[in-house]
Write a protein that holds these residues in place. Structure first.
Motif, PDB file in Angstrom:
ATOM      1  N   GLN A 257       0.682  -1.357  -0.105  1.00 22.36           N
ATOM      2  CA  GLN A 257      -0.053  -0.036   0.074  1.00 22.36           C
ATOM      3  C   GLN A 257       0.930   1.059   0.110  1.00 22.36           C
ATOM      4  OE1 GLN A 257      -3.156  -0.015   2.985  1.00 22.36           O
ATOM      5  NE2 GLN A 257      -2.877  -2.143   3.183  1.00 22.36           N
ATOM      6  N   SER A 258       2.059   0.991   0.224  1.00 17.17           N
ATOM      7  CA  SER A 258       2.859   2.484   0.458  1.00 17.17           C
ATOM      8  C   SER A 258       4.278   2.157  -0.397  1.00 17.17           C
ATOM      9  CB  SER A 258       3.267   2.399   1.834  1.00 17.17           C
ATOM     10  OG  SER A 258       4.221   1.367   2.250  1.00 17.17           O
TER      11      SER A 258
ATOM     12  N   ARG B  76       6.854  -0.926  -1.538  1.00 15.99           N
ATOM     13  CA  ARG B  76       7.195  -1.334  -2.733  1.00 15.99           C
ATOM     14  C   ARG B  76       8.614  -1.427  -2.664  1.00 15.99           C
ATOM     15  NH1 ARG B  76       2.752   1.948  -3.739  1.00 15.99           N
ATOM     16  NH2 ARG B  76       3.942   3.805  -3.663  1.00 15.99           N
TER      17      ARG B  76
ATOM     18  N   PRO C 164       1.458   1.933   6.228  1.00 17.89           N
ATOM     19  CA  PRO C 164       0.916   1.306   7.189  1.00 17.89           C
ATOM     20  C   PRO C 164       1.815   0.492   8.211  1.00 17.89           C
ATOM     21  CG  PRO C 164      -0.004   0.727   4.995  1.00 17.89           C
ATOM     22  CD  PRO C 164       1.335   1.669   4.842  1.00 17.89           C
TER      23      PRO C 164
ATOM     24  N   GLU D 221       3.415  -2.719   7.206  1.00 21.27           N
ATOM     25  CA  GLU D 221       4.601  -2.822   6.204  1.00 21.27           C
ATOM     26  C   GLU D 221       5.824  -2.050   6.905  1.00 21.27           C
ATOM     27  OE1 GLU D 221       3.092  -0.841   2.787  1.00 21.27           O
ATOM     28  OE2 GLU D 221       1.580  -2.444   2.043  1.00 21.27           O
TER      29      GLU D 221
END
Length: 237
Positions: free
Chosen positions: A140-141, A145, A179, A182
């Motif tokens: 998500q961030s 990635r 998040p 992560e």
């Protein structure tokens, strides 16, 4: 034709050293000879590795390697880790010998592989026999990635320094925006890389940051893997 198979044949500094190391991991010695040349066979379940002695072998520069495909890399890693803890009191994550942790890699069909480096510098690369068809949730961030890329660098390419550089840069710029699960995944992997480099101080600071991160029940469940990794890494310090 059917029934053909191949057997890895790897160099080692000492057949006795190799037998002791692989014995710790649950292998058994099925052949041993000293003349006309040092040679042993180490077997585990339905597969085996052969070793031949090379007196002048340098573990830092050897190119000995092979691939092993197994039904469950996680279960095998747990067994290897248990053997290391029994003999050394910890999982060997830095120096030679050492073992990495199973991590899914974007460049291997999402398969969770790990690598074992033995006392002679041979790298045994373990992968599951089947590609993981379960799709992982997309990060998500930016940090999530970046972690995907860092794992490819650190595990598949063996470029620990570049993986560290990439993670450190993203953690500094946007780590707090990720998040928490992560973030903890990234911190746990960064701590593992620090231990791999022999940087205990950085590893300790990262593990303290993980421990100090407040989590609600959902975040704690999502970060269970990272928390378990952090707890195990803490035992290395």
């Amino acid at each position: 034709m059917s029934g053909e198979f191949t057997v890895p044949l790897l160099p080692c500094r000492s057949i006795d050293e190799a037998a002791e190391f692989y014995g710790m991991l649950g292998f058994r010695r099925t052949h041993h000879q000293t003349r006309p040349n040092p040679y042993i066979v180490m077997a585990r379940d339905d597969w085996e590795i052969h070793f031949f002695g090379v007196d002048e072998l340098d573990p830092e520069t050897t190119y000995g390697t092979c691939l092993v495909f197994v039904p469950d890399t996680g279960a095998l890693w747990d067994e290897f880790a248990a053997g290391m803890r029994r003999v050394h009191g910890k999982v060997l994550v830095s120096g030679i010998p050492r073992v990495t942790r199973p991590r899914k890699r974007a460049n291997t069909g999402n398969m969770a592989g790990f690598s074992l480096t033995d006392p002679s510098g041979n790298i045994i690369r373990f992968f599951p026999q089947r590609e993981d068809t379960e799709k992982s949730a997309a990060p998500q961030s930016k940090l999530g990635r970046t972690l995907v890329k860092a794992v490819v660098l650190g595990e598949s390419k063996g470029d620990t320094a570049q993986a560290v550089k990439l993670l450190d840069s993203t953690l500094a710029r946007s780590g707090d925006e990720a998040p928490k699960p992560e973030l903890l995944d990234a911190l746990a992997y960064r701590a593992e890389l620090a231990l791999r480099q022999g940087d205990d101080a950085t590893a300790a600071a990262l593990l303290e940051r993980i421990e100090a991160t407040p989590l609600d029940d959902g975040e704690r469940e999502a970060a269970a893997g990272a928390l378990a990794t952090a707890a195990d890494l803490a035992k290395q310090l």
